[in-house]
Design an enzyme around this catalytic site. Structure first.
Site, mmCIF file in Angstrom:
data_model
loop_
_atom_site.group_PDB
_atom_site.id
_atom_site.type_symbol
_atom_site.label_atom_id
_atom_site.label_comp_id
_atom_site.label_asym_id
_atom_site.label_seq_id
_atom_site.Cartn_x
_atom_site.Cartn_y
_atom_site.Cartn_z
ATOM 1 N N ASN A 9 0.845 -1.201 0.014
ATOM 2 C CA ASN A 9 0.013 -0.098 -0.129
ATOM 3 C C ASN A 9 0.774 1.020 -0.067
ATOM 4 O OD1 ASN A 9 -1.995 2.008 0.421
ATOM 5 N ND2 ASN A 9 -2.293 1.515 2.648
ATOM 6 N N LYS A 11 -0.019 4.204 -0.471
ATOM 7 C CA LYS A 11 -0.674 5.522 0.030
ATOM 8 C C LYS A 11 -0.454 6.634 -0.602
ATOM 9 C CE LYS A 11 0.065 3.605 4.695
ATOM 10 N NZ LYS A 11 -0.027 3.931 6.047
ATOM 11 N N HIS A 90 -9.584 0.850 5.287
ATOM 12 C CA HIS A 90 -8.184 1.135 5.811
ATOM 13 C C HIS A 90 -8.384 2.212 6.885
ATOM 14 C CE1 HIS A 90 -4.350 2.751 6.317
ATOM 15 N NE2 HIS A 90 -3.530 1.448 5.793
ATOM 16 N N GLU A 92 -6.824 4.769 7.797
ATOM 17 C CA GLU A 92 -6.582 5.885 7.460
ATOM 18 C C GLU A 92 -8.027 6.482 6.962
ATOM 19 O OE1 GLU A 92 -2.972 5.593 5.515
ATOM 20 O OE2 GLU A 92 -2.121 5.238 7.527
ATOM 21 N N GLU A 160 -5.102 -4.945 10.825
ATOM 22 C CA GLU A 160 -4.269 -3.766 11.068
ATOM 23 C C GLU A 160 -4.532 -3.182 12.323
ATOM 24 O OE1 GLU A 160 -2.340 -2.779 7.120
ATOM 25 O OE2 GLU A 160 -4.138 -1.654 7.385
ATOM 26 N N GLY A 166 2.296 2.551 10.618
ATOM 27 C CA GLY A 166 3.244 3.592 10.194
ATOM 28 C C GLY A 166 3.867 4.117 11.665
ATOM 29 N N SER A 205 3.299 -1.870 10.330
ATOM 30 C CA SER A 205 4.858 -1.864 10.591
ATOM 31 C C SER A 205 5.814 -3.319 10.143
ATOM 32 C CB SER A 205 5.307 -1.535 12.090
ATOM 33 O OG SER A 205 4.786 -0.260 12.191
HETATM 34 C C1 PEP Z 1 -0.763 0.327 6.065
HETATM 35 O O1 PEP Z 1 -0.915 1.316 5.676
HETATM 36 O O2 PEP Z 1 -1.869 -0.549 5.737
HETATM 37 C C2 PEP Z 1 0.371 -0.126 6.785
HETATM 38 C C3 PEP Z 1 0.185 -1.476 7.499
HETATM 39 O O3 PEP Z 1 1.205 0.783 6.936
HETATM 40 P P1 PEP Z 1 2.634 0.511 7.434
HETATM 41 O O4 PEP Z 1 3.294 -1.050 6.979
HETATM 42 O O5 PEP Z 1 3.666 1.563 7.181
HETATM 43 O O6 PEP Z 1 2.653 0.223 9.104
#
Ligand code: PEP
Length: 247
Positions: A9, A11, A90, A92, A160, A166, A205
Site C-alpha cells: 500500500n 498510500k 483502511h 486512515e 491492521e 506507520g 509496521s
Molecule cells: C498500512 O498502511 O496498511 C500499513 C500497514 O502501513 P505500515 O506498514 O507503514 O505500518
C-alpha cells in the site's frame, strides 16, 4: 498451504521512478501472490509494467457504481482496466473520511459486484486494546461484513491494529496470531462452507526484519505493507520471506 499474499500500500506516495525501481528490484519468486497498490493515478503505468509478475490494486473505491459523484472512481472502471483488488476500510480512510462499517460494507459490495477482490481492513485502536476490547472490536468489524463474506467470492481480511500502522511498532507475533485465530473463527461462523477460502493478512509496521517471523505462522496468510513497500529492497526481501515460508 494457502499461497501467501503480499500487498504493497503506497498510500499517497510514489512516482513513476518508484514504479521503475520496484520492477527493477522485483525478485524471482513464483509461489507468492503480490498486489501493488499505488495512488490511483499510477495504476495504468504499474499495470503496463507488471508483465504478469504481480497484480495491481486500488486503495479505495466509490460506494456508487457511476453517476454524478465528482472525484469518485467506480469498481466497474477498475475491473475494466485490469485491477485485481481494492483495499476498503483502511483505518486512515475510516479516520480521515469518517467511513463507518456500513460505508465499508457498501464499498466491498461494489468491489465484489465488479468481480474484484476486496481487501477489508479491520483493527482496534490502542485504547480499545488497553481496555481489553481488541477482539470484540475486530469481531464486530468482521461481522459488519457478513453479507459480503457470505457471497463466496474472493475476499481478504487485513488485520491492521491502528496503533501499529506507520509507527514502527508491530503487534507481537503472539498477539497477531491470536487475533488471526479470532478472525478465522468469526469467518467460520459467518460462512462455514467457504471461510477457508478467505485469506487473513497482517498489517502494521511489517518490514524486512520481522516478515520471516510473521510468515513462520500458518495463521499469517499474507501481509499488507505500507512504509516498507516504498523501499524497493525491503519490499523485495518481504516477498522473498513469503516465498521461503511457502517452501
Ligand atoms: C498500512 O498502511 O496498511 C500499513 C500497514 O502501513 P505500515 O506498514 O507503514 O505500518
Amino acid at each position: 498451504m494457502t499461497t501467501r499474499l503480499v500487498i504493497a500500500n503506497w498510500k499517497m506516495n510514489g512516482d513513476l521512478a518508484l514504479i521503475d525501481a520496484t520492477v527493477e528490484a522485483y525478485p524471482q519468486v513464483s509461489k507468492v501472490d503480490v498486489i501493488l497498490v499505488p495512488p490511483s493515478l499510477y495504476v495504468a503505468a504499474l499495470l503496463a509494467a507488471a508483465n504478469d509478475r504481480f497484480q495491481v490494486g486500488l486503495q479505495d473505491i466509490g460506494r456508487h457504481d457511476g453517476g454524478a459523484h465528482t472525484g469518485e472512481l467506480a469498481a466497474s472502471m477498475a475491473a475494466e482496466l485490469g485491477v485485481a483488488a481494492v483495499i476498503v476500510g483502511h483505518s486512515e480512510r475510516r479516520a480521515d473520511n469518517s467511513e463507518d462499517d456500513a460505508i465499508v460494507a457498501a464499498k466491498a459490495q461494489r468491489v465484489l459486484e465488479a468481480g474484484l477482490m476486496p481487501v477489508i481492513c479491520v483493527g482496534e485502536s490502542i485504547e480499545e486494546r488497553q481496555a481489553g476490547q481488541a477482539e470484540a472490536r475486530v469481531r464486530a468489524q468482521v461481522q459488519a461484513q457478513a453479507e459480503n463474506l457470505r457471497s463466496r467470492l474472493p475476499v481478504a481480511i487485513a488485520y491492521e491494529p491502528i496503533w501499529a500502522i506507520g509507527t514502527g511498532v508491530s503487534a507481537s507475533v503472539v498477539d497477531a496470531v491470536a487475533m488471526h485465530r479470532a478472525i478465522r473463527s468469526a469467518l467460520e461462523q459467518i460462512a462455514p462452507d467457504h471461510a477457508d477460502e478467505m485469506r487473513i493478512l497482517y498489517g502494521g509496521s511489517v518490514n524486512a526484519e520481522n516478515a520471516a517471523e510473521l510468515f513462520a505462522h500458518v495463521e499469517i496468510e499474507g501481509v499488507l505493507v505500507g512504509g516498507a513497500s516504498l523501499d524497493t529492497d525491503q519490499f523485495a526481501a518481504i516477498i522473498r520471506a513469503a516465498g521461503a515460508a511457502q517452501g
